[in-house]
Design an enzyme around this catalytic site. Structure first.
Site, PDB file in Angstrom:
ATOM      1  N   LYS A  64     -10.151   3.971  -8.665  1.00 50.21           N
ATOM      2  CA  LYS A  64      -8.790   3.863  -9.653  1.00 50.21           C
ATOM      3  C   LYS A  64      -9.107   3.709 -10.941  1.00 50.21           C
ATOM      4  O   LYS A  64      -8.205   3.703 -11.860  1.00 50.21           O
ATOM      5  CB  LYS A  64      -8.000   2.631  -9.108  1.00 50.21           C
ATOM      6  CG  LYS A  64      -7.475   2.680  -7.670  1.00 50.21           C
ATOM      7  CD  LYS A  64      -6.196   3.616  -7.267  1.00 50.21           C
ATOM      8  CE  LYS A  64      -5.745   3.506  -6.090  1.00 50.21           C
ATOM      9  NZ  LYS A  64      -4.763   4.455  -5.429  1.00 50.21           N
TER      10      LYS A  64
ATOM     11  N   GLY B 221       0.813  -0.959   0.261  1.00 49.60           N
ATOM     12  CA  GLY B 221      -0.063  -0.005  -0.027  1.00 49.60           C
ATOM     13  C   GLY B 221       0.808   1.207  -0.050  1.00 49.60           C
ATOM     14  O   GLY B 221       2.051   1.083   0.307  1.00 49.60           O
TER      15      GLY B 221
ATOM     16  N   TYR C 185     -12.853  -0.917  10.298  1.00 48.57           N
ATOM     17  CA  TYR C 185     -12.020  -0.895   9.195  1.00 48.57           C
ATOM     18  C   TYR C 185     -12.795  -1.154   7.812  1.00 48.57           C
ATOM     19  O   TYR C 185     -12.870  -0.221   7.022  1.00 48.57           O
ATOM     20  CB  TYR C 185     -10.930  -1.964   9.170  1.00 48.57           C
ATOM     21  CG  TYR C 185     -10.121  -2.020   8.112  1.00 48.57           C
ATOM     22  CD1 TYR C 185      -9.231  -0.934   7.873  1.00 48.57           C
ATOM     23  CD2 TYR C 185     -10.161  -2.987   6.994  1.00 48.57           C
ATOM     24  CE1 TYR C 185      -8.659  -0.844   6.459  1.00 48.57           C
ATOM     25  CE2 TYR C 185      -9.555  -2.878   6.004  1.00 48.57           C
ATOM     26  CZ  TYR C 185      -8.552  -1.800   5.728  1.00 48.57           C
ATOM     27  OH  TYR C 185      -7.940  -1.680   4.592  1.00 48.57           O
TER      28      TYR C 185
ATOM     29  N   ALA D 103       2.415   6.457 -10.300  1.00 48.59           N
ATOM     30  CA  ALA D 103       3.008   7.308 -11.423  1.00 48.59           C
ATOM     31  C   ALA D 103       4.417   7.887 -11.200  1.00 48.59           C
ATOM     32  O   ALA D 103       4.821   7.796 -12.107  1.00 48.59           O
ATOM     33  CB  ALA D 103       1.865   8.643 -11.281  1.00 48.59           C
TER      34      ALA D 103
ATOM     35  N   ASP E   9      -3.658   9.211   8.299  1.00 49.40           N
ATOM     36  CA  ASP E   9      -4.932   8.854   7.391  1.00 49.40           C
ATOM     37  C   ASP E   9      -6.215   8.773   8.013  1.00 49.40           C
ATOM     38  O   ASP E   9      -6.207   8.860   9.216  1.00 49.40           O
ATOM     39  CB  ASP E   9      -4.557   7.499   6.569  1.00 49.40           C
ATOM     40  CG  ASP E   9      -4.704   7.726   5.079  1.00 49.40           C
ATOM     41  OD1 ASP E   9      -5.341   8.689   4.753  1.00 49.40           O
ATOM     42  OD2 ASP E   9      -4.345   6.651   4.513  1.00 49.40           O
TER      43      ASP E   9
ATOM     44  N   ASP F 133     -15.098  45.303  24.230  1.00 44.63           N
ATOM     45  CA  ASP F 133     -15.565  45.116  22.950  1.00 44.63           C
ATOM     46  C   ASP F 133     -16.837  44.083  23.144  1.00 44.63           C
ATOM     47  O   ASP F 133     -16.831  43.582  24.055  1.00 44.63           O
ATOM     48  CB  ASP F 133     -14.429  44.607  21.960  1.00 44.63           C
ATOM     49  CG  ASP F 133     -15.029  44.088  20.611  1.00 44.63           C
ATOM     50  OD1 ASP F 133     -15.840  44.722  20.063  1.00 44.63           O
ATOM     51  OD2 ASP F 133     -14.815  42.933  20.217  1.00 44.63           O
ATOM     52  N   TYR F 134     -17.624  43.996  21.997  1.00 46.57           N
ATOM     53  CA  TYR F 134     -18.815  43.210  22.178  1.00 46.57           C
ATOM     54  C   TYR F 134     -18.658  41.866  21.367  1.00 46.57           C
ATOM     55  O   TYR F 134     -18.395  40.954  22.262  1.00 46.57           O
ATOM     56  CB  TYR F 134     -20.124  44.100  21.759  1.00 46.57           C
ATOM     57  CG  TYR F 134     -21.348  43.086  22.117  1.00 46.57           C
ATOM     58  CD1 TYR F 134     -21.856  42.889  23.215  1.00 46.57           C
ATOM     59  CD2 TYR F 134     -22.159  42.609  20.920  1.00 46.57           C
ATOM     60  CE1 TYR F 134     -22.931  42.184  23.639  1.00 46.57           C
ATOM     61  CE2 TYR F 134     -23.187  41.905  21.170  1.00 46.57           C
ATOM     62  CZ  TYR F 134     -23.628  41.553  22.545  1.00 46.57           C
ATOM     63  OH  TYR F 134     -24.439  40.778  22.731  1.00 46.57           O
ATOM     64  N   ASP F 135     -18.949  42.001  20.272  1.00 43.10           N
ATOM     65  CA  ASP F 135     -18.981  40.868  19.360  1.00 43.10           C
ATOM     66  C   ASP F 135     -17.528  40.113  19.390  1.00 43.10           C
ATOM     67  O   ASP F 135     -16.451  40.693  19.100  1.00 43.10           O
ATOM     68  CB  ASP F 135     -19.104  40.871  17.776  1.00 43.10           C
ATOM     69  CG  ASP F 135     -20.613  41.381  17.551  1.00 43.10           C
ATOM     70  OD1 ASP F 135     -21.381  40.589  17.563  1.00 43.10           O
ATOM     71  OD2 ASP F 135     -20.868  42.565  17.692  1.00 43.10           O
TER      72      ASP F 135
HETATM   73  C1  GDG Z   1      -3.334   5.919  -0.652  1.00 39.91           C
HETATM   74  C2  GDG Z   1      -3.828   6.852  -1.356  1.00 39.91           C
HETATM   75  C3  GDG Z   1      -1.803   8.061  -1.854  1.00 39.91           C
HETATM   76  C4  GDG Z   1       1.386  -1.763  -5.713  1.00 39.91           C
HETATM   77  N1  GDG Z   1       1.229  -2.883  -6.258  1.00 39.91           N
HETATM   78  C5  GDG Z   1       2.044  -3.352  -5.577  1.00 39.91           C
HETATM   79  C6  GDG Z   1       2.917  -2.824  -4.678  1.00 39.91           C
HETATM   80  N2  GDG Z   1       2.270  -1.535  -4.703  1.00 39.91           N
HETATM   81  C7  GDG Z   1       2.774  -0.366  -4.004  1.00 39.91           C
HETATM   82  C8  GDG Z   1       3.023   0.823  -5.033  1.00 39.91           C
HETATM   83  C9  GDG Z   1       2.871   1.818  -4.255  1.00 39.91           C
HETATM   84  C10 GDG Z   1       1.524   1.561  -3.504  1.00 39.91           C
HETATM   85  O1  GDG Z   1       1.616   0.113  -3.378  1.00 39.91           O
HETATM   86  C11 GDG Z   1       0.313   2.246  -4.151  1.00 39.91           C
HETATM   87  O2  GDG Z   1       0.024   3.579  -3.703  1.00 39.91           O
HETATM   88  P1  GDG Z   1      -0.882   4.430  -4.516  1.00 39.91           P
HETATM   89  O3  GDG Z   1      -0.548   5.849  -4.175  1.00 39.91           O
HETATM   90  O4  GDG Z   1      -0.983   4.096  -5.959  1.00 39.91           O
HETATM   91  O5  GDG Z   1      -2.237   4.166  -3.709  1.00 39.91           O
HETATM   92  P2  GDG Z   1      -3.087   3.572  -2.534  1.00 39.91           P
HETATM   93  O6  GDG Z   1      -2.464   2.296  -2.034  1.00 39.91           O
HETATM   94  O7  GDG Z   1      -4.388   3.990  -2.841  1.00 39.91           O
HETATM   95  O8  GDG Z   1      -2.456   4.795  -1.483  1.00 39.91           O
HETATM   96  C12 GDG Z   1      -2.978   7.323  -2.677  1.00 39.91           C
HETATM   97  C13 GDG Z   1      -1.064   7.124  -1.228  1.00 39.91           C
HETATM   98  O9  GDG Z   1      -1.755   6.791  -0.037  1.00 39.91           O
HETATM   99  C14 GDG Z   1       0.138   7.653  -0.271  1.00 39.91           C
HETATM  100  O10 GDG Z   1      -0.375   8.850   0.432  1.00 39.91           O
HETATM  101  O11 GDG Z   1      -0.895   8.318  -3.128  1.00 39.91           O
HETATM  102  O12 GDG Z   1      -3.706   8.337  -3.373  1.00 39.91           O
HETATM  103  O13 GDG Z   1      -5.024   6.355  -1.901  1.00 39.91           O
HETATM  104  O14 GDG Z   1       3.879   2.439  -3.557  1.00 39.91           O
HETATM  105  O15 GDG Z   1       4.478   0.611  -5.342  1.00 39.91           O
HETATM  106  N3  GDG Z   1       4.018  -3.099  -4.000  1.00 39.91           N
HETATM  107  C15 GDG Z   1       4.482  -4.432  -4.078  1.00 39.91           C
HETATM  108  N4  GDG Z   1       3.778  -5.354  -4.907  1.00 39.91           N
HETATM  109  C16 GDG Z   1       2.581  -4.973  -5.747  1.00 39.91           C
HETATM  110  O16 GDG Z   1       1.968  -5.757  -6.398  1.00 39.91           O
HETATM  111  N5  GDG Z   1       5.571  -4.850  -3.558  1.00 39.91           N
END
Ligand code: GDG
Length: 735
Positions: A285, A37, A96, A385, A150, A505-507
């Site tokens: 996404k 993530g 969650y 990206a 978060d 003062d008032y307000d």
């Molecule tokens: C939240 C926000 C914000 C993905 N697939 C694999 C893998 N990943 C890693 C990527 C990247 C991360 O997970 C995904 O990050 P994103 O930013 O694209 O999206 P979210 O998980 O939704 O993250 C987002 C982020 O927090 C940070 O603030 O950018 O907008 O939604 O790093 O490399 N890593 C591995 N295997 C995979 O298959 N090892």
């Protein structure tokens, strides 16, 4: 980085720990692996270089482990400075999978129809935030730096503030912060905002999210801001932009195992253009939209049949939630349909990987891809990206990026698309395939420089520096904050003296500031407080207000006190009639009023208040962005027009007031002060106009500013509530 911050410990708090614990099969032992993530990947790389500890859920529910295993987990995690917050199945279901991912996640991503508003989910959210608070309190020192991450933990800052008042608390939101309109749909919006403002610093990825947050705080909680600094009742906090970076070095370095993976991928996709997409399985996404656009691209560009392949990595996520299950089914079906329809003996257009990949494979995919197709419908930032561009050491490759991702604000050199515009994506794919190498290099080199400079470490350091900075500003405020000792000293002086004047003062001083000025008439308590003060014939009580004289007369005319109306135009001494402070004219109003009316027409919910010798344009309830622009325009045109008139154009608290330049609260104050030989002078006020009073007071006078903003006053007091408490103490009999 400040030297001080190294001595203090940094506690990172997030829903999930960077290590996930699992029990693959019944009877098998515990398994520990790295969590996937954006947040986890990002922070893990920076936190190891700090004196840091991490607190969060280890990913396994209490029902699945016994006491011995719980202990084993704690001990294993402690080796990596991680502390688990244990949650049960009910928590995970309602907190969650519930409030976090069925309420906050869809709402904050503008999927309002997916949003579930249920009391039971909210209760679980509150309860789990409490559990986190209790776990943190057990391991935290009183002055630790605590950085909460978060949307799962938005109540935690205020909960922690109560327990650890001296800690530096930072909060970072990784997802978008919605506009005021959308946030207003949430029944618990007030609680969420109140939870967040317990932090000293609140960080967001983009300028828009900061703006939306500040507007919501202003309109829902009533706290004003000044360049991102928000004056809450008892402390100044800050909201600011910190666009999250990545571990640039890690992605841009080619290690032997990544190299091996690259060879494998090339073998399978020889001579083909590779388009890559990597997403967690999530409806935000835009996965379906990109698949459809790719299908259409092949339709429109048959010459690319067998020459291009889309590698779609979809990482399983939130598999227990209905919308995610449905989406999974839709993706499977759509990919099946496209592949079924278009595959040839030698070629399958979409290579679909529904799993989480090891880092070396992910990195290899970024390396080999010619194009990255990133099409979220809304995304806080999107690190994929950035990671793709970072791997391009030769600066070749094209990023197609949705304008709905926070990343698009920093990566303008990408091909920016609207994810809902299929034709635009189709054209972007074509353009990316045809883009000359020199253009690719030009675009990527700019982006890579930026990513290298503002990497994950810089991002975290920036956040931490600003957190410590705001702490210093708070200290300055605290130094002036009125304490019980100072209160006693003032009371002592007051008791000793026989000739006292209180300029109030008032307000915003005696009553809370409000959107609806008509609602803030004096209440019984205020009459009782002022009545008790007026009864003492050693006291002269004066209300100095911007209100008109008819209103002040109606409210206080019967009381034994002095009044100043319209910021000093009119003065009324005890038992006498209203008098004008100096001969004034108001014929200028007829030429100025039509201009203000024009601005009322052009700025919804703004209005004109007409006083005898001044005109006020109020824009407190208007859309803040529009009102700011209009206020600037109005001020400029008024300055042009009033150059030869003796008028002053004052910007106050969401107002522009036009008045005769020779009047002001200062002049009225001086008149009052010079009328007697006072042995005790006290002035209390909250607004810019009250600064004029503080300015002209003699040295021995006491001046108190209400609220936490900077001021010329000697002291600050938190709010009208505390002003009243203080005035009650003054009027109390002491023998
Ligand atoms: C939240 C926000 C914000 C993905 N697939 C694999 C893998 N990943 C890693 C990527 C990247 C991360 O997970 C995904 O990050 P994103 O930013 O694209 O999206 P979210 O998980 O939704 O993250 C987002 C982020 O927090 C940070 O603030 O950018 O907008 O939604 O790093 O490399 N890593 C591995 N295997 C995979 O298959 N090892």
């Amino acid at each position: 980085m400040d030297e001080d911050s190294f001595k203090r410990r940094l506690l990172i708090v997030s829903n999930r720990l960077p290590i996930t614990v699992g029990k693959p099969k019944k009877g098998e032992g515990l398994k520990f692996h790295t969590s996937v993530g954006g947040l986890s990947t990002g922070i893990s790389s920076f936190y190891k270089s700090y004196n840091a500890a991490w607190i969060g859920w280890p990913g396994i529910t209490l029902e699945k482990i016994n006491n011995k295993e719980q202990k084993e987990i704690s001990e294993h995690l402690a080796k990596d400075s991680c502390y688990p917050v244990f949650l049960n199945q009910h928590d995970i279901e309602n907190y969650y999978n519930g409030f976090c991912n069925k309420t906050l996640w869809p709402l904050f991503h503008y999927f309002t129809t997916y949003t579930v508003n249920k009391e039971t989910l909210w209760n679980a959210y509150y309860r789990v935030n409490r559990k986190f608070c209790e776990s943190i309190v057990k391991v935290a020192n009183s002055n630790d730096i605590i950085w909460i991450h978060d949307y799962h933990l938005m109540l935690l800052p205020s909960m922690l503030r109560k327990e650890l008042p001296n800690a530096s608390i930072g909060f970072f939101l990784h997802i978008p912060f919605p506009s005021y309109e959308v946030l207003s749909m949430l029944p618990w919006r007030r609680e969420i905002l109140n939870g967040l403002i317990g932090a000293d610093l609140i960080g967001f990825h983009t300028y828009d999210y900061v703006r939306y947050f500040i507007e919501s705080v202003r309109r829902i909680l009533g706290f004003e801001d000044n360049l991102g600094k928000i004056n809450t009742y008892d402390h100044i906090i800050k909201a600011d932009i910190f666009p999250m970076g990545i571990d640039f070095e890690r992605f841009s370095t080619l290690t032997p195992d990544v190299e091996q993976e690259i060879k494998n991928i090339y073998k399978q996709n020889a001579d083909k253009k590779i388009i890559l997409s990597v997403d967690r399985l999530d409806y935000t996404k835009g996965i379906l939209q990109k698949l459809e656009a790719f299908d259409e691209f092949l339709d429109k560009n048959p010459k690319y049949i067998e020459k291009v392949v889309l590698i779609a990595v979809v990482v399983p996520s939130r598999t227990n939630i209905e919308h995610y299950k449905t989406l999974k089914k839709q993706i499977d079906e759509l990919i099946g349909k496209i592949n079924g329809k278009r595959s040839t003996l030698n070629w399958m257009p979409i290579s679909y990987l529904y799993r989480s990949l090891p880092f070396k494979r992910l990195s290899a995919l970024y390396n080999v891809a010619d194009i990255a197709l990133v099409t979220p419908l809304r995304d806080g930032m999107n690190l994929v990206a950035k990671e793709f561009v970072a791997t391009k050491r030769d600066e070749k490759g094209v990023l197609i990026l949705s304008e709905m991702a926070g990343a698009s604000k920093e990566m303008g050199e990408a091909i920016i698309i609207n994810p809902n515009n299929k034709q635009e994506i189709v054209k972007a794919i074509r353009r990316a395939i045809d883009m000359p190498e020199h253009e690719q290099i030009k675009r990527n080199s700019i982006m890579r420089k930026r990513l290298k400079r503002y990497n994950i470490i810089k991002w975290a350091e920036d956040f931490m520096d600003e957190l410590l900075q705001i702490k210093k500003i708070q200290q300055q405020f605290l130094m002036k904050k009125i304490t019980p000792e100072i209160e006693n000293k003032i009371i002592e002086e007051y008791d000793k003296s026989n000739k006292r004047i209180l300029l109030l003062d008032y307000d915003g001083t005696l009553v809370n500031f409000s959107d609806k000025p008509k609602d803030t008439k004096p209440d019984e308590e205020l009459y009782a407080i002022l009545g008790a003060l007026c009864e003492d014939d050693r006291n002269s009580i004066v209300i100095i207000s911007g209100r008109d004289k008819t209103t002040l007369d109606r409210w206080f005319g019967q009381m034994n006190m002095g009044l100043v109306a319209e910021h000093g135009v009119w003065i009324k001494t005890k038992g006498e009639d209203w008098q004008m402070i100096a001969p004034l004219t108001n014929h200028w109003k007829s030429s100025i009023k039509p201009i203000l009316e024009l601005y009322v027409d052009r700025t919804p919910e703004s209005f004109i208040e007409e006083k005898e010798f001044s005109l006020v344009w109020h824009y407190r309830k208007s859309d803040s962005k529009l009102a700011k622009v209009r206020a600037r325009e109005l001020k400029n045109s008024l300055l042009d027009l009033t150059g030869n008139l003796n008028l002053e154009i004052m910007s106050g608290n969401k107002v522009i007031e036009i008045k005769d330049a020779s009047i002001g609260k200062d002049r009225a104050t001086l008149k009052w002060i010079s009328s007697e030989n006072w042995s005790f002078i006290l002035s209390i006020g909250d607004d810019v106009t009250d600064e004029n009073i503080f300015n002209v007071l003699p040295k021995n006078a006491y001046s108190i500013k209400v609220g936490s903003g900077s001021s010329r006053a000697n002291y600050n007091i938190a709010s009208p509530f505390y002003v009243r408490e203080f005035l009650k103490k003054l009027s109390k009999e002491r023998r």
